[in-house]
Motif scaffolding. Structure first.
Motif: not given
Length: 212
Positions: A24, A54, A67-69, A92
């Motif tokens: 992440k 967010d 975030r994991d995108t 990200v």
């Protein structure tokens, strides 16, 4: 007692290692103290839908996002209060990203964000110098067109050098989100519909038609 402290330290280090390697993106940032209690947003650059934005409340001059995108996003303070601060683009991606929001903001900590920060600083210097040249050209056009045209050639060459710098960086990052972002800034060609409805492709640097 020593064994207990050693075990606690090992557990803490293990937790940090897992946090840094959980796939992440962990973004931690700071803001000037007068923004305490205000909201700050993480907005996907190419998708501004409310459901993918967010937001967190600034506490003790700090904020965090996880975030994991994989994406490019903007970080910016609530528009009611952001005057005097500079929004910042971040990549990200997995890892720890450090952000500072101020009149000149910055981001670093992962390979792509370090590269993006270097590009940002180059762009800001380019924009300042290019704007000064453009202003001088405008003034000279009223008094000395020869000097104005010579300076215009210098400004065009200066701008082309920055475009090529951006293109080289994009090529070196081909296949990742930062490469895709940079690659879209200065395409080498563009198309124009002519008066006779034909579509002609032009060189984006010279604005000359490309012979087929």
């Amino acid at each position: 007692m020593r064994k207990f402290l050693l075990f606690g330290l090992m557990a803490l280090m293990s937790g940090l290692f897992v946090a840094c390697n959980d796939g992440k993106c962990h973004i931690s940032g700071t803001v000037p103290e007068n923004y305490e209690g205000k909201k700050i947003f993480l907005v996907p650059l190419f998708d501004g839908r409310a459901e993918v934005v967010d937001s967190v409340v600034i506490k003790n001059g700090k904020f965090e996002f996880t975030r994991d995108t994989l994406m490019i996003a903007k970080i910016l303070i609530d528009y009611h209060f952001r005057l005097g601060t500079q929004p910042i683009l971040v990549v990200v991606e997995p890892g720890e990203v450090k952000v500072r929001i101020d009149s000149v903001s910055s981001a670093s900590g992962t390979p792509a964000n370090d590269s993006l920060q270097a590009w940002k600083e180059s762009k800001e210097k380019h924009d300042r110098d290019f704007m000064l040249m453009r202003k001088e050209i405008a003034l000279l056009m009223n008094t000395d067109t020869v000097k104005a045209n010579a300076l215009k050639e210098k400004a065009d060459s200066f701008h082309l050098a920055f475009k090529n710098y951006t293109r080289r960086m994009a090529a070196n990052m081909n296949g990742n989100v930062l490469g895709d972002f940079l690659n879209g800034l200065f395409p080498r060609t563009y198309k124009r519909v002519m008066p006779d409805s034909t579509v002609v492709e032009f060189d984006a640097d010279t604005n000359e038609p490309i012979a087929k």
